[in-house]
Design a protein around this motif. Sequence first.
Motif, mmCIF file in Angstrom:
data_model
loop_
_atom_site.group_PDB
_atom_site.id
_atom_site.type_symbol
_atom_site.label_atom_id
_atom_site.label_comp_id
_atom_site.label_asym_id
_atom_site.label_seq_id
_atom_site.Cartn_x
_atom_site.Cartn_y
_atom_site.Cartn_z
ATOM 1 N N TYR A 102 -6.254 -51.851 -54.612
ATOM 2 C CA TYR A 102 -6.606 -50.475 -54.947
ATOM 3 C C TYR A 102 -7.277 -50.425 -56.331
ATOM 4 O O TYR A 102 -8.272 -49.727 -56.524
ATOM 5 C CB TYR A 102 -5.353 -49.591 -54.930
ATOM 6 N N GLU A 103 -6.722 -51.193 -57.269
ATOM 7 C CA GLU A 103 -7.341 -51.273 -58.601
ATOM 8 C C GLU A 103 -8.775 -51.788 -58.477
ATOM 9 O O GLU A 103 -9.689 -51.291 -59.107
ATOM 10 C CB GLU A 103 -6.552 -52.241 -59.506
ATOM 11 N N TYR A 105 -10.698 -51.632 -55.842
ATOM 12 C CA TYR A 105 -11.535 -50.631 -55.198
ATOM 13 C C TYR A 105 -11.967 -49.556 -56.202
ATOM 14 O O TYR A 105 -13.136 -49.167 -56.254
ATOM 15 C CB TYR A 105 -10.799 -49.992 -54.013
ATOM 16 N N LYS A 106 -10.984 -49.116 -57.006
ATOM 17 C CA LYS A 106 -11.279 -48.086 -58.003
ATOM 18 C C LYS A 106 -12.336 -48.598 -58.981
ATOM 19 O O LYS A 106 -13.259 -47.881 -59.344
ATOM 20 C CB LYS A 106 -9.998 -47.754 -58.801
ATOM 21 N N HIS A 107 -12.180 -49.849 -59.379
ATOM 22 C CA HIS A 107 -13.108 -50.435 -60.337
ATOM 23 C C HIS A 107 -14.525 -50.446 -59.774
ATOM 24 O O HIS A 107 -15.491 -50.032 -60.418
ATOM 25 C CB HIS A 107 -12.659 -51.859 -60.676
ATOM 26 N N HIS A 109 -15.703 -48.671 -57.269
ATOM 27 C CA HIS A 109 -16.130 -47.306 -57.023
ATOM 28 C C HIS A 109 -16.624 -46.650 -58.314
ATOM 29 O O HIS A 109 -17.698 -46.072 -58.364
ATOM 30 C CB HIS A 109 -14.927 -46.532 -56.473
ATOM 31 N N LYS A 110 -15.810 -46.824 -59.361
ATOM 32 C CA LYS A 110 -16.148 -46.209 -60.641
ATOM 33 C C LYS A 110 -17.430 -46.814 -61.206
ATOM 34 O O LYS A 110 -18.303 -46.125 -61.700
ATOM 35 C CB LYS A 110 -14.992 -46.433 -61.616
ATOM 36 N N PHE A 116 -14.975 -40.702 -60.833
ATOM 37 C CA PHE A 116 -13.639 -41.255 -60.677
ATOM 38 C C PHE A 116 -12.774 -40.390 -59.766
ATOM 39 O O PHE A 116 -11.709 -40.784 -59.331
ATOM 40 C CB PHE A 116 -12.999 -41.343 -62.064
ATOM 41 N N LEU A 119 -12.309 -40.517 -54.876
ATOM 42 C CA LEU A 119 -11.836 -41.628 -54.044
ATOM 43 C C LEU A 119 -11.386 -41.084 -52.699
ATOM 44 O O LEU A 119 -10.830 -39.994 -52.629
ATOM 45 C CB LEU A 119 -10.650 -42.322 -54.728
ATOM 46 N N CYS A 123 -7.443 -43.851 -49.249
ATOM 47 C CA CYS A 123 -7.312 -44.861 -50.273
ATOM 48 C C CYS A 123 -6.211 -44.489 -51.259
ATOM 49 O O CYS A 123 -5.415 -45.319 -51.680
ATOM 50 C CB CYS A 123 -8.653 -44.957 -50.975
ATOM 51 N N GLU A 124 -6.136 -43.208 -51.628
ATOM 52 C CA GLU A 124 -5.074 -42.749 -52.510
ATOM 53 C C GLU A 124 -3.716 -43.002 -51.873
ATOM 54 O O GLU A 124 -2.755 -43.360 -52.531
ATOM 55 C CB GLU A 124 -5.212 -41.236 -52.801
#
Length: 439
Positions: A102-103, A105-107, A109-110, A116, A119, A123-124
């Motif tokens: 998840y980290e 993916y966030k990275h 994505h961001k 930010f 998402l 995914c959340e």
Amino acid sequence: MTDYFVESVGSVPTLYVFRNIFEAKEISEQIQLFAGIYEEELNKSFIEFWSLNSDKILAERLWINETNREPIWFAESDVESYQNFCEQIYVEQYQIYIKIYYEYYKHLHKSLTEKFDDLPISCEEEIDASFVDDFEKLQLLGLPTAFGRGTVVKQTKSKRSYPKVYSGYFSDEDNDCATVMDPVKINDLKDDDVKNSGTSSVHDIEVKVIGKKKKNRKLKGVPDFVLENKEILKYWRKRFSLFSRYDDGIRLDCESWFSVTPEKIATHLADRLSCDLIIDAFCGCGGNAIQFARTCNRVIAIDIDPIKISMAKHNAKIYGVDHKIDFIIGDFLQLSRCGRFHSDIIFLSPPWGGPKYKRKDHYDIENYLQPCSASSLMETAKSISENVVFYLPRNTTISQVIKLADKGNRCEVEHNYLDSRLVAITALYGESILKEKDI
Ligand code: ADP
């Protein structure tokens, strides 16, 4: 400022590698594609991770018991205990994996969308790993559940026995003089605490909050050269993760402590980039070149600094691979102009600008890399090999990395995590070294 100690089990940090292939075209299309199949990607990725790493992870846990530094034993006949042990590790790994994925993916994505707050909901939901609280549920998820049998098994330990938790350091701060306090569950932390921490790389296996500086931290056993330069202390504590044979006499200068590639990542890259001839264009004290020498027939290791080359030679000798490496003192840019170098792969780990690179939100590879921009380095590298690999800071702007592939071409972006800490990004260019996701 609150820092977090995120812990994993085992004697050394676990390496997690997430990868994605991009085409140098419209970036928003790609992130959309990835978002559409998040769960599927996560499970596929975990299956690949487990099939590649389960033996290593289980062996590490079996052989190194952090409590008394003795191996855990299971009797030959005690198949059930061994199976339970494997299941425990498997479930734990899946829980950690969900968080780190998840980290990741966030990275991504961001970095690609620079937004930010959008998402995908699915995914959340993934961040709640507590639903995977036992092995049966993993079986229901369709994840693999078969384990091999350990090799040497002699005596029974009372009931199930698990090794103690290993503490890895995951602060972004340069100062390591911190106090470890009681463990807390991440669920007990308020959202704001996490946001203020400056890091969101946490999972709920074990988290410890680090308080403020403690005046009289024990520095027993710390060598003088580290005491003289306290900035090194944090890196010195991780010395075996940088070089597993550190105690055999590895030599590093101050700059190298900050910039050497941790051994697990170097080993992984060497396994991936196995070929006949590879050039390590900014070899420093040899962390990558040594591992390349294990998997490639020949390595050319270049560095502009004669002291770095002499350390790299010495370190390669310790690993018994010096005879496979040609060390060259020189400026890579100048050497490349002579037109005499050709290789299967060229590996570039150019100077990132020292530890200060971490302070930037988005690391601009066209402006901050030395000795010249990423595009110029790419142009130079392409004159030597069609396969180019960049080892870059974790806050690198991914869209710039993709652009380097040039219109119509592809590149692979690897996120290299040690436990839950994103250490670096590796970018691979050249069709023959891209790894399709085929599992
Ligand atoms: P970081 O900024 O990541 O800490 P370093 O400063 O350690 O990186 O740089 C990596 C290595 O690249 C160093 O060993 C340095 O001597 C070497 N280096 C710098 N410029 C050149 C160059 N033009 N050619 C070859 N090696 C170089």
